[in-house]
Write a protein that holds these residues in place. Structure first.
Motif, PDB file in Angstrom:
ATOM      1  N   THR A 140     -15.080 -93.466  11.803  1.00  0.00           N
ATOM      2  CA  THR A 140     -15.660 -93.517  13.151  1.00  0.00           C
ATOM      3  C   THR A 140     -16.969 -92.747  13.172  1.00  0.00           C
ATOM      4  O   THR A 140     -17.987 -93.222  13.683  1.00  0.00           O
ATOM      5  CB  THR A 140     -14.682 -92.878  14.171  1.00  0.00           C
ATOM      6  N   GLY A 141     -16.948 -91.562  12.575  1.00  0.00           N
ATOM      7  CA  GLY A 141     -18.153 -90.727  12.526  1.00  0.00           C
ATOM      8  C   GLY A 141     -19.264 -91.394  11.725  1.00  0.00           C
ATOM      9  O   GLY A 141     -20.421 -91.415  12.153  1.00  0.00           O
ATOM     10  N   ASN A 200     -10.979 -91.128  11.344  1.00  0.00           N
ATOM     11  CA  ASN A 200     -11.980 -90.380  12.105  1.00  0.00           C
ATOM     12  C   ASN A 200     -13.293 -90.240  11.340  1.00  0.00           C
ATOM     13  O   ASN A 200     -14.375 -90.311  11.935  1.00  0.00           O
ATOM     14  CB  ASN A 200     -11.464 -88.984  12.455  1.00  0.00           C
ATOM     15  N   ALA A 201     -13.204 -90.057  10.032  1.00  0.00           N
ATOM     16  CA  ALA A 201     -14.413 -89.929   9.224  1.00  0.00           C
ATOM     17  C   ALA A 201     -15.218 -91.231   9.305  1.00  0.00           C
ATOM     18  O   ALA A 201     -16.450 -91.212   9.369  1.00  0.00           O
ATOM     19  CB  ALA A 201     -14.046 -89.608   7.782  1.00  0.00           C
ATOM     20  N   LEU A 209     -17.817 -93.647  21.643  1.00  0.00           N
ATOM     21  CA  LEU A 209     -18.930 -93.488  20.690  1.00  0.00           C
ATOM     22  C   LEU A 209     -19.665 -94.810  20.475  1.00  0.00           C
ATOM     23  O   LEU A 209     -20.888 -94.835  20.309  1.00  0.00           O
ATOM     24  CB  LEU A 209     -18.410 -92.938  19.359  1.00  0.00           C
ATOM     25  N   ASP A 247     -13.349 -93.763  19.843  1.00  0.00           N
ATOM     26  CA  ASP A 247     -14.113 -94.758  19.098  1.00  0.00           C
ATOM     27  C   ASP A 247     -14.890 -95.642  20.071  1.00  0.00           C
ATOM     28  O   ASP A 247     -16.068 -95.936  19.865  1.00  0.00           O
ATOM     29  CB  ASP A 247     -13.149 -95.602  18.246  1.00  0.00           C
ATOM     30  N   ASP A 296     -12.293 -98.190  10.778  1.00  0.00           N
ATOM     31  CA  ASP A 296     -11.477 -97.048  11.214  1.00  0.00           C
ATOM     32  C   ASP A 296     -10.152 -97.512  11.821  1.00  0.00           C
ATOM     33  O   ASP A 296      -9.086 -97.013  11.475  1.00  0.00           O
ATOM     34  CB  ASP A 296     -12.244 -96.134  12.181  1.00  0.00           C
ATOM     35  N   LEU A 330     -22.956 -92.419  13.004  1.00  0.00           N
ATOM     36  CA  LEU A 330     -24.175 -91.890  12.383  1.00  0.00           C
ATOM     37  C   LEU A 330     -25.106 -93.021  11.947  1.00  0.00           C
ATOM     38  O   LEU A 330     -26.335 -92.919  12.077  1.00  0.00           O
ATOM     39  CB  LEU A 330     -23.814 -91.009  11.190  1.00  0.00           C
TER      40      LEU A 330
END
Lengths: 435, 435
Positions: A272-273, A269-270, A332, A329, A311, A277
């Motif tokens: 994906t974030g 998840n980190a 996003l 995912d 990810d 970003l």
């Protein structure tokens, strides 16, 4: 159905890399070997485990625990006679296992699809089914492997020193409790190995087999086989639906990154974030306009495209994949696409104030988002028909980077407008033709 | 599995509407009654039919043919004794049916899910299963209906004049060939009706039942029941996932349109095309700018939103639904959305040359397309949890019409930007919470 895992032996040959660590605890891409066995079995629907420990059993118990960490139940049995044949380890579990069960080796790495097929197909009227590799792949250490002779659907003979063989024992079994009697019978005849028990069943025509059908398995026995296991696990992460940019550029890089990150505490998840970003940042820099910013934003776009693979790779390597994770995912990714194309349109419009910029930006955005919308259905066909060509996000973002490097944002928007919407039209026609 | 359809009787009571037409050929929403029975059975996987004809049998044969038109096989049997009990019609099929079979009445309209459940569940060790309506709905003509008394899982008694009953015979059966002997036995006892045969099986404890569980069925017997059948069929087209605008505005209108179009040769695909062209036209008129054009375009948008329901309705009424048809309709809807929002943005920009117009146009487009992208997953949850609220295309297009009528295109784009993207965020959270 329970799974019995044999984790009692010492594994002398692997000392070169394991040092003092018992073999089942040797790390491979973020998990120990025995954790991979447990989690592969969980993927095949097995929730109850009996682990037979011997050499450094306490260490294994402490590290693995009662299974709650993996969402399964684990009980342990100690085999003090671990220096003797491995048939004794199986026999120790007799009191704990009353139904058909799966038998696995703590140091084998394998594709969980094998186990899914084995449990789905069942015993088919036999007392044992052994998974057999008939491809004789060159990474199997033939000197040390247990060979089998199969005929029609039966195992006819088994042993390390078999001369006339046509398959290799993969160390993955499905047994009825009759195997315990068979091992006892074999011990009376002086053979305390598991193969001895299998031979007893084979002689009675009660031992069938399942062909591995080219799927991956390996007995991790030394540095070389550990490296092969790592390579094969990484290779299994390449998807059928990977497009050309993904296959030849992004995936080779993202796999190298994942190989490192999988040993850290960084979560899927980190990542994906982070990838999202980076896209956001790229869109903002496009917004500023000007060639230098375009170059920076284009490179960032391509970097986020690469990171976007990690990810899923890490989630699959650590058995943390979830349907929701894949879905969010993908949502996003769509927002990232929109932000990048919006940034390109604005940045381009700053230098070239014509509504045409916006119109092509709109068409490029529509085509891109609908590429992903049609992909959900189109990818089924790609997989079924084993088609090679796929025009997807990897190619779109690469085109954006290329256009940005050349300071040709308007042309890029026009090109994306045409190519993405044509691709959607092509998919509509292909799917119409295939239904 | 074969289906036997009884289409031999005269159906005197329905003469008021059928005139000279035999009852099975009475039209109902674009198909004759017997065509609906055949196609409902085909939906449940039945491909082989035996139809027993009597009164005006030649006309029925000529109209329905050998089944190739419906992608099934049909053979006919003539029952010259059609004035007598309907047990004789069943008995005539004895030579043609050697396995378990479904028995249907040519003049009953029913939800094909009933038949799917009946064939999936099977005979469960009995010789017959009768579908029973235990809800005693007020449109069942109790005087004329065949009543049943059920106890636990068995039919205990059956007959038109039953005083002590707790269910109605829906005229949908699954039988083993034993029913033929049972009817013969009943004839010997002086009862040549199908119910007589069922009673013989019931007395032996060989007749089970399947509860209709509130699903729709009706015996079309007169003008009143024909009207009820039409109303229920139209009502079945309302989807669980219909949003509020669809439910209270679009659907009631589109059902009225479909009710007329279903009797013409207009195909679902033609309507999909028409709705898309209307959206295209609406987008082009938005492009021109100016309040008058906005009003026209807004109204066209809402009209296309209504028409967009008709293709699916007609396809389902005529058993012409296909997965590809639904998919291409959804892809074209997305393009229609994009064209309308692009037209709005350009038309608005003409009067108010600020890049903010385009930015909000972009965000509204992104939010709208991703509403549809997330809907594929979100709608599963709506159905499973029986949630009422759904923000979808119906609401978006209605907002566009409202904004256009008030000459507030910019505000509409801003509002859509906010509400569509917030809705996507909400779905991400709801799905995260539900998984």
């Amino acid at each position: 159905m329970k799974a019995l895992i044999i984790a009692a032996g010492e594994g002398k040959r692997i000392r070169e890399i394991s040092g003092d660590l018992p073999k089942p605890l040797i790390p491979l891409l973020g998990l120990s070997l025995i954790e991979r066995v447990i989690l592969s079995a969980r993927e095949a629907g097995i929730k109850d485990f009996v682990i037979v420990v011997g050499y450094k059993g306490k260490e294994i118990k402490e590290r693995i625990g009662d299974g709650s960490r993996y969402n399964v139940r684990i009980e342990y049995i100690e085999n003090k006679e671990w220096r003797k044949g491995n048939g004794l380890s199986v026999l120790k579990a007799r009191d704990r296992i009353k139904d058909n069960f799966v038998l696995l080796m703590a140091d084998h790495v394998f594709d969980s699809d094998i186990l899914k097929e084995l449990t789905r197909e069942g015993l088919k009227g036999k007392d044992g089914i052994l998974v057999v590799d008939r491809d004789m792949r060159d990474y199997v250490d033939l000197k040390d492997a247990t060979k089998v002779k199969v005929e029609e659907e039966l195992i006819k003979d088994i042993g390390k020193d078999l001369k006339d063989y046509n398959g290799i024992d993969c160390g993955i079994f499905l047994f009825s409790p009759k195997i315990f009697d068979a091992i006892e019978e074999s011990i009376k005849q002086g053979d305390d190995s598991l193969s001895g028990g299998v031979k007893v069943l084979a002689r009675k025509g009660r031992m069938g087999y399942l062909d591995i059908k080219g799927r991956f398995w390996i007995d991790v026995d030394n540095k070389n086989t550990l490296e092969i296991a790592e390579k094969e696990l990484l290779r299994s992460l390449i998807k059928d639906t990977d497009g050309p940019i993904s296959r030849y550029i992004n995936r080779p890089i993202s796999l190298r990154i994942s190989r490192i990150l999988v040993n850290t505490r960084v979560t899927p998840n980190a990542i994906t974030g982070l990838s999202f970003l980076l896209s956001l940042l790229s869109g903002l820099i496009f917004f500023l306009g000007g060639w230098m910013n375009f170059i920076l934003a284009g490179i960032l776009t391509q970097i986020s495209s690469i990171i976007d693979g990690c990810d899923g790779e890490i989630a699959r390597l650590k058995f943390q994949s979830s349907e929701y994770g894949r879905w969010i995912d993908s949502v996003l990714d769509r927002y990232a696409d929109a932000i990048i194309i919006l940034g390109m349109s604005y940045g381009c419009w700053l230098g070239f104030k014509d509504a045409l910029v916006w119109i092509f930006g709109f068409l490029a955005l529509t085509g891109s988002l609908l590429n992903s919308y049609t992909a959900m259905k189109y990818d089924q066909v790609i997989r079924e028909k084993k088609m090679k060509f796929r025009f997807g996000r990897d190619v779109r973002l690469f085109i954006i980077m290329a256009g940005a490097l050349m300071n040709q944002i308007f042309l890029t928007l026009v090109f994306l407008s045409i190519i993405t919407n044509l691709e959607n039209l092509r998919r509509i026609l292909v799917l119409g033709h295939n239904t």
